[in-house]
Design a protein around this motif. Structure first.
Motif, PDB file in Angstrom:
ATOM      1  N   PHE A 141       0.914  -1.343  -0.067  1.00 51.83           N
ATOM      2  CA  PHE A 141      -0.259   0.223  -0.238  1.00 51.83           C
ATOM      3  C   PHE A 141       0.906   1.005  -0.188  1.00 51.83           C
ATOM      4  CE2 PHE A 141      -2.013  -3.345   2.167  1.00 51.83           C
ATOM      5  CZ  PHE A 141      -3.819  -3.298   1.436  1.00 51.83           C
ATOM      6  N   ASP A 162       0.699   3.787  -1.660  1.00 51.57           N
ATOM      7  CA  ASP A 162      -0.233   5.357  -1.841  1.00 51.57           C
ATOM      8  C   ASP A 162      -1.812   4.253  -1.343  1.00 51.57           C
ATOM      9  OD1 ASP A 162      -0.878   3.376  -4.128  1.00 51.57           O
ATOM     10  OD2 ASP A 162       0.243   5.007  -5.073  1.00 51.57           O
ATOM     11  N   ARG A 163      -2.425   5.458  -1.599  1.00 51.57           N
ATOM     12  CA  ARG A 163      -4.013   5.185  -1.529  1.00 51.57           C
ATOM     13  C   ARG A 163      -4.426   3.560  -1.996  1.00 51.57           C
ATOM     14  NH1 ARG A 163      -6.946   9.046   1.330  1.00 51.57           N
ATOM     15  NH2 ARG A 163      -5.409  10.506   1.816  1.00 51.57           N
ATOM     16  N   ARG A 180      -3.093  -2.135   6.479  1.00 52.92           N
ATOM     17  CA  ARG A 180      -2.418  -0.936   5.617  1.00 52.92           C
ATOM     18  C   ARG A 180      -0.733  -1.910   5.567  1.00 52.92           C
ATOM     19  NH1 ARG A 180      -4.558   1.958   2.447  1.00 52.92           N
ATOM     20  NH2 ARG A 180      -2.813   3.271   1.524  1.00 52.92           N
TER      21      ARG A 180
END
Length: 427
Positions: A133, A135-136, A182
């Motif tokens: 993850f 980034d978003r 995440r």
């Protein structure tokens, strides 16, 4: 062909000529500042590269070698999983055979080496996909070469048919299910006889609610077994792996030979070497790929440091009718190798250590009276080191067989058959 790695920061573009291949399949070119290593190239090729230091990024092949072939995977050159799909088959086989020959020459071991045995079969029965993850968004795939950048894939052509497209589907579903944390996940997926066996690493302990939801997900994906760091969340069907007459359920996430044909091929050479023996010790036995097949014809004592693996072997042996006597022992052979008096009770010893080899055990074998040793190794360098110890102890290396289980990679396995020339006189 143009490739680009994702670890590059500053680079200088230049044109060079490749002179040879290194052991990792990188091309090597000489420059004023020393050797330059370039992936996906062949000797004699003129190529344009970007480099910063000794490692280069291939920009283009300007004068290709006649040994260059067309890669069959659309991700080749970006995904770091394969290194040799650009080689024609004949060149590839010669290069891989040469890895073993060069390693033995460096160790001053003189022996003939048999032709390379292709043991890829239908493909890899186990793959590990990465979920990250950065980034978003969630990214699922393999790592780029020498990088932590994930190359997203929708299929893997070198896996068995059952895994080729389904493995990314499973990894994405699990990644999405655990995305709230995440955390970087490594998802190992094995195609067993009864379905997919999945072990997830990187998440850490789960809350009870998360465990229950994963049980539902395993049902939705029709997984045989789902585990987190080897802790079984649910086993809907035992993920059985055939080993000769036996069927073994390995511990979650434990070692398994990469291909079914690879395991069968290595076992075939082991059985051929041991066919006239009555009692064999199988050291670093894992969950039994050699021991259980050997036990169809002779008594076997299996020794393995992984308690879960040796328990799986023992359970399979007890459940399989018609086997000879199989005994097992959980023992760290790096710290507590079998000693001479223990070894001398056997007609033969099979040894299949991890990549680090088995130097301590080799020294004990060299001092023993065991008439036959079959050495199986996934690393030619440690095979040569341990074989040197055995040869100095009075063994003769009679057969060397390179086995190509990890096709399209630089890795090559070796089976060596060593026989004692004469029992050393003891003072």
């Amino acid at each position: 062909m143009a490739t680009r790695n994702f670890y590059w920061e500053r680079a200088v573009t230049e044109q060079i000529t490749i002179t040879r291949l290194g052991a990792k399949a990188d091309g090597v070119a000489e420059s004023a500042s020393g050797p330059v290593f370039v992936p996906y190239v062949l000797p004699g090729e003129t190529v344009t590269i970007e480099r910063d230091g000794p490692r280069a990024n291939l920009v283009s092949v300007d004068a290709p070698s006649p040994e260059r072939g067309a890669p069959f995977c659309p991700y080749f050159g970006t995904c770091g999983g394969c290194a040799t799909q650009h080689m024609r088959e004949g060149f590839y086989r010669s290069w891989k055979h040469g890895i073993v020959a060069h390693t033995l020459r460096q160790a001053r071991i003189e022996t003939s080496i048999e032709p390379l045995v292709d043991a890829h079969g239908e493909g890899r029965r186990r793959v590990t996909l990465h979920v990250r993850f950065p980034d978003r968004a969630m990214h699922v795939g393999y790592m780029a070469a020498r990088s932590h950048h994930v190359i997203e894939i929708d299929h893997c052509p070198i896996a068995v048919p059952a895994l080729q497209r389904q493995a990314p589907v499973i990894a994405r579903a699990i990644g999405k299910h655990l995305s709230a944390a995440r955390k970087p996940l490594d998802i190992q997926i094995t195609a067993a006889e009864t379905g997919f066996d999945v072990d997830v690493r990187g998440h850490g302990p789960l809350k009870d609610q998360d465990r229950l939801s994963l049980i539902d997900l395993a049902a939705d994906l029709d997984l045989a077994r789902l585990s987190i760091h080897g802790d079984v969340i649910v086993e809907r069907r035992p993920p059985a792996i055939p080993m000769g007459r036996a069927a073994v359920v390995p511990p979650a996430g434990s070692f398994l030979q990469a291909t079914r044909l690879g395991e069968e091929t290595l076992a075939r050479f082991v059985l051929e070497a041991c066919e006239r023996t009555k009692r064999v010790a199988d050291l670093f036995s894992g969950c039994g790929p050699f021991a259980l097949r050997l036990a169809e014809k002779m008594e076997v004592h299996a020794v393995e440091g992984d308690k879960g693996a040796i328990a799986a072997l023992d359970k399979a042996a007890r459940a399989t009718p018609g086997l000879r006597r199989v005994t097992s022992e959980a023992r760290d052979l790096f710290r507590r190798p079998l000693l001479g008096p223990e070894l001398n009770a056997f007609d033969a010893v099979v040894i299949d250590p991890p990549r680090a080899g088995a130097e301590a055990q080799a020294r004990q074998l060299a001092a023993s009276k065991v008439p036959l040793i079959v050495s199986v190794s996934c690393d030619p360098a440690t095979f040569a080191r341990d074989a040197t110890i055995l040869i100095a102890g009075g063994y003769r290396l009679e057969r060397v067989i390179p086995v190509d289980q990890f096709k399209y990679s630089p890795h090559v396995e070796v089976v060596g058959v060593l026989k004692r020339e004469a029992v050393k006189k003891r003072r």
